[in-house]
Scaffold this active site. Sequence first.
Site, PDB file in Angstrom:
ATOM      1  N   CYS A 149     -38.479 -21.574  19.297  1.00 11.36           N
ATOM      2  CA  CYS A 149     -39.820 -20.946  19.125  1.00 11.36           C
ATOM      3  C   CYS A 149     -39.848 -19.653  18.860  1.00 11.36           C
ATOM      4  O   CYS A 149     -40.911 -18.970  18.476  1.00 11.36           O
ATOM      5  CB  CYS A 149     -40.647 -20.989  20.614  1.00 11.36           C
ATOM      6  SG  CYS A 149     -40.556 -22.789  21.168  1.00 11.36           S
ATOM      7  N   HIS A 166     -44.267 -30.158  22.229  1.00 12.31           N
ATOM      8  CA  HIS A 166     -43.819 -30.411  20.776  1.00 12.31           C
ATOM      9  C   HIS A 166     -42.723 -31.336  20.552  1.00 12.31           C
ATOM     10  O   HIS A 166     -41.776 -31.583  21.266  1.00 12.31           O
ATOM     11  CB  HIS A 166     -43.305 -29.039  20.174  1.00 12.31           C
ATOM     12  CG  HIS A 166     -44.571 -28.080  20.359  1.00 12.31           C
ATOM     13  ND1 HIS A 166     -44.411 -26.718  20.749  1.00 12.31           N
ATOM     14  CD2 HIS A 166     -45.688 -27.997  19.659  1.00 12.31           C
ATOM     15  CE1 HIS A 166     -45.359 -25.845  20.538  1.00 12.31           C
ATOM     16  NE2 HIS A 166     -46.268 -26.663  19.932  1.00 12.31           N
TER      17      HIS A 166
HETATM   18  N1  GLY Z   1     -46.558 -21.357  25.665  1.00 16.88           N
HETATM   19  C1  GLY Z   1     -46.356 -21.921  24.464  1.00 16.88           C
HETATM   20  C2  GLY Z   1     -47.437 -22.463  23.712  1.00 16.88           C
HETATM   21  O1  GLY Z   1     -48.391 -23.013  24.554  1.00 16.88           O
HETATM   22  O2  GLY Z   1     -47.797 -22.629  22.676  1.00 16.88           O
END
Ligand code: GLY
Length: 256
Positions: free
Chosen positions: A250, A163
């Site tokens: 996250c 990300h």
């Molecule tokens: N493990 C986090 C994702 O792949 O979204």
Amino acid sequence: MSQLTQAITRAVSPAIVRCELTFVEREPIDHAIAVRQHEQYVSMLRSCGLEVLVIPSDNRFPDCCFVEDAAVVFDEVAVITRMGIASRRGEEVAIEQALSSRRPIVKMEAPATLDGGDVLCLGRKVYVGLSKRTNDEGFDLLREVLTPHDYEVKPVQVTRCLHLKSACTAVDPETILINTRWLEPEAITGVRAIPVPDDEPLAAEVLRVNGTLFMHDGFPRTRELVESLGVAVRSVDLSEFMKAEAGPTCLSLLLS
Ligand code: GLY
């Protein structure tokens, strides 16, 4: 965003051991340790004065504790995302329920995809990573929703990590921490960019909660760099989430 007052989080499913991984190799994740680390994370948010909602986990969704990806929340509106990997679609139902009494809701529809981890807000500037998870249609939808509210929404190519916020996050609206091996500093304009040390590549993902910066325990050199700027830092052990290709941003959605 104004002063933060609330956070939405979600408990860790035992299925996290089968979480999605894109750029990292699988290592065993200890669910019991992950649960304890999550509790500490929630306590830290509460100690900053936030009211924290903990949504129960859902074993159908190994990555469900990573609530950041299921929505993007602004003062004016919340966008419920259509996440960029099929195994995660459905996580957003519980997040929409939690947000619907708190914000006007816009829902992203196919073919758009976007993970909230790709959205970096710096004041009224919003950078959106075009990544394995976020496509042009996802970017377009977010820009359409935010432009009338006076946000400037800009795309950034993300090819070397999961990300955008794996590679850079805000220390404050004028300062970012960045892993320059994953993202060119020129991608984010008009800010002071602080590169993280090469031996702490995951340290560029930090979470700012009002005046305090939260980071994973294992990054002493980055911590020192940030503290030398006069920023208050609190660290928490997030080892099990790092193995799941995730970090402090996250695990929560923050609301003013
Ligand atoms: N493990 C986090 C994702 O792949 O979204």
